[in-house]
Design a protein around this motif. Structure first.
Motif, mmCIF file in Angstrom:
data_model
loop_
_atom_site.group_PDB
_atom_site.id
_atom_site.type_symbol
_atom_site.label_atom_id
_atom_site.label_comp_id
_atom_site.label_asym_id
_atom_site.label_seq_id
_atom_site.Cartn_x
_atom_site.Cartn_y
_atom_site.Cartn_z
ATOM 1 N N ALA A 127 44.376 26.670 44.599
ATOM 2 C CA ALA A 127 43.850 25.799 43.545
ATOM 3 C C ALA A 127 42.415 26.178 43.179
ATOM 4 O O ALA A 127 42.000 26.024 42.023
ATOM 5 C CB ALA A 127 43.910 24.340 44.000
ATOM 6 N N LYS A 128 41.668 26.676 44.151
ATOM 7 C CA LYS A 128 40.295 27.111 43.888
ATOM 8 C C LYS A 128 40.231 28.506 43.273
ATOM 9 O O LYS A 128 39.170 28.961 42.859
ATOM 10 C CB LYS A 128 39.486 27.122 45.197
ATOM 11 N N GLY A 129 41.358 29.194 43.244
ATOM 12 C CA GLY A 129 41.392 30.547 42.702
ATOM 13 C C GLY A 129 40.835 31.596 43.637
ATOM 14 O O GLY A 129 40.376 32.660 43.191
ATOM 15 N N LEU A 130 40.894 31.336 44.951
ATOM 16 C CA LEU A 130 40.366 32.291 45.923
ATOM 17 C C LEU A 130 41.334 33.454 46.135
ATOM 18 O O LEU A 130 42.546 33.258 46.202
ATOM 19 C CB LEU A 130 40.123 31.606 47.270
ATOM 20 N N ASP A 131 40.807 34.664 46.261
ATOM 21 C CA ASP A 131 41.621 35.796 46.691
ATOM 22 C C ASP A 131 41.986 35.617 48.159
ATOM 23 O O ASP A 131 41.209 35.044 48.946
ATOM 24 C CB ASP A 131 40.846 37.110 46.553
ATOM 25 N N LEU A 132 43.143 36.125 48.545
ATOM 26 C CA LEU A 132 43.541 36.182 49.954
ATOM 27 C C LEU A 132 43.725 37.636 50.340
ATOM 28 O O LEU A 132 44.544 38.339 49.733
ATOM 29 C CB LEU A 132 44.824 35.386 50.203
ATOM 30 N N ILE A 133 42.942 38.086 51.312
ATOM 31 C CA ILE A 133 43.089 39.439 51.838
ATOM 32 C C ILE A 133 43.967 39.364 53.074
ATOM 33 O O ILE A 133 43.661 38.642 54.036
ATOM 34 C CB ILE A 133 41.723 40.054 52.184
ATOM 35 N N CYS A 134 45.068 40.079 53.039
ATOM 36 C CA CYS A 134 46.044 40.054 54.133
ATOM 37 C C CYS A 134 45.916 41.339 54.942
ATOM 38 O O CYS A 134 46.139 42.431 54.422
ATOM 39 C CB CYS A 134 47.456 39.920 53.560
ATOM 40 N N ALA A 154 50.961 35.469 53.297
ATOM 41 C CA ALA A 154 50.667 36.038 51.980
ATOM 42 C C ALA A 154 51.779 35.714 50.988
ATOM 43 O O ALA A 154 51.511 35.409 49.817
ATOM 44 C CB ALA A 154 50.468 37.541 52.099
ATOM 45 N N ASP A 155 53.031 35.770 51.449
ATOM 46 C CA ASP A 155 54.155 35.415 50.579
ATOM 47 C C ASP A 155 54.029 33.972 50.095
ATOM 48 O O ASP A 155 54.235 33.668 48.909
ATOM 49 C CB ASP A 155 55.476 35.581 51.327
ATOM 50 N N LEU A 156 53.703 33.076 51.024
ATOM 51 C CA LEU A 156 53.550 31.668 50.661
ATOM 52 C C LEU A 156 52.406 31.496 49.666
ATOM 53 O O LEU A 156 52.518 30.729 48.694
ATOM 54 C CB LEU A 156 53.305 30.833 51.922
#
Length: 289
Positions: A155-162, A183-185
């Motif tokens: 919701a905050k638009g944060l990137d997720l580095i996996c 990451a899929d979720l």
């Protein structure tokens, strides 16, 4: 797509390759014990003048995973260089310093962040991005335990580095969730995911640099064979790099590629690959010389 060629023994094609980029978990060990036949196969390849580079989606730097291999009795003779998703991910993390990262993962993965210059926080509202190395307790948790925090991050638009694209790995007789499942979720929730491990290019670039160093000359990609049990990581990665692949069909897929006689059924192995719109040149139930 055609079915892969059944290859019960690596020795049958060893002379066709100078370099093996070999997966670790699911090919040479299961997290509890190593498999002597696979270790012997890699050792024999090295002894014949080849070069084995281990390429793992472990979220930790390769220097930290070597002790695990030693503890599982994987002989040093079975490999010459080691590259992990953690190595490739650290380069991506360092680009974001001195931002604040919400780090999700077990304490053992702390070295992934050492020296990156990042500020680690434990609250999504204080984070500039999210970094995931795994579940905090993969023995009891599932991705659903992280839905609330991931929903807030998306919701905050944060990137997720996996740091580990694997969804699951085999540990003994069980399958456990990895960072890729989170990451899929996150993608399902509308978040943006960035990965450097298999099947993505950065980890292969690192591995081929190591291979070139061993060879002493540029790599002939037609003489590189990738080995792995993950269809959406190892096989897709090899295909995207236009490298030959030996698909180890028993790994995380159990008996799905076995025929009624207990041997590899190339058609069933091919079905596992076709389900993910990919293919491999060879397939075997396990790695042997």
């Amino acid at each position: 797509m055609t079915s892969p060629i059944s290859l019960p023994r690596l020795s049958a094609v060893a002379d066709d390759y100078d370099v093996l980029l070999c997966d670790v978990w699911g090919v040479i060990h299961n997290g509890r014990e190593s498999w002597p036949a696979a270790c012997e196969a890699l050792t024999r390849f090295n002894e014949k003048g080849g070069h084995v580079v281990l390429i793992s989606n472990s979220p930790r730097p390769s220097s930290d995973v070597i002790s695990q291999l030693d503890g599982l009795n994987v002989p040093r003779s079975a490999w010459k260089r080691f590259v992990t998703s953690g190595d490739a991910t650290r380069a991506e993390l360092a680009k974001r310093a001195p931002q604040a990262a919400l780090a999700i993962g077990p304490d053992r993965d702390a070295t992934t962040y050492e020296g990156t210059g990042l500020k680690l926080v434990d609250n999504v509202n204080a984070a500039d991005f999210i970094s995931v190395t795994g579940l905090v307790d993969d023995a009891t948790e599932t991705p659903e335990d992280y839905r609330d925090v991931l929903t807030a991050g998306a919701a905050k638009g944060l990137d997720l580095i996996c740091a580990n694209p694997d969804r699951v790995v085999q540990k003994g007789d069980n399958l456990i969730y990895c960072a890729g499942a989170l990451a899929d979720l996150y993608e399902d929730l509308g978040g943006k995911v960035i990965m450097s491990g298999k099947p993505f290019a950065p980890i292969y670039e690192l591995a081929l640099i190591e291979a070139e160093s061993l060879l002493g000359h540029p790599v002939d990609r037609s003489r590189v064979l990738c080995i792995g049990d993950g269809v959406i990581t190892d096989v897709l990665g090899a295909e995207s790099q236009k490298l030959d692949c030996l698909f180890i069909a028993q790994g995380i897929h159990g008996d799905k590629a076995k025929g009624d006689d207990g041997q590899l059924d190339a058609g069933r192995a091919g079905d596992l690959l076709k389900a993910e719109n990919t293919t491999a040149r060879y397939a075997a139930l396990d790695l042997a010389w």
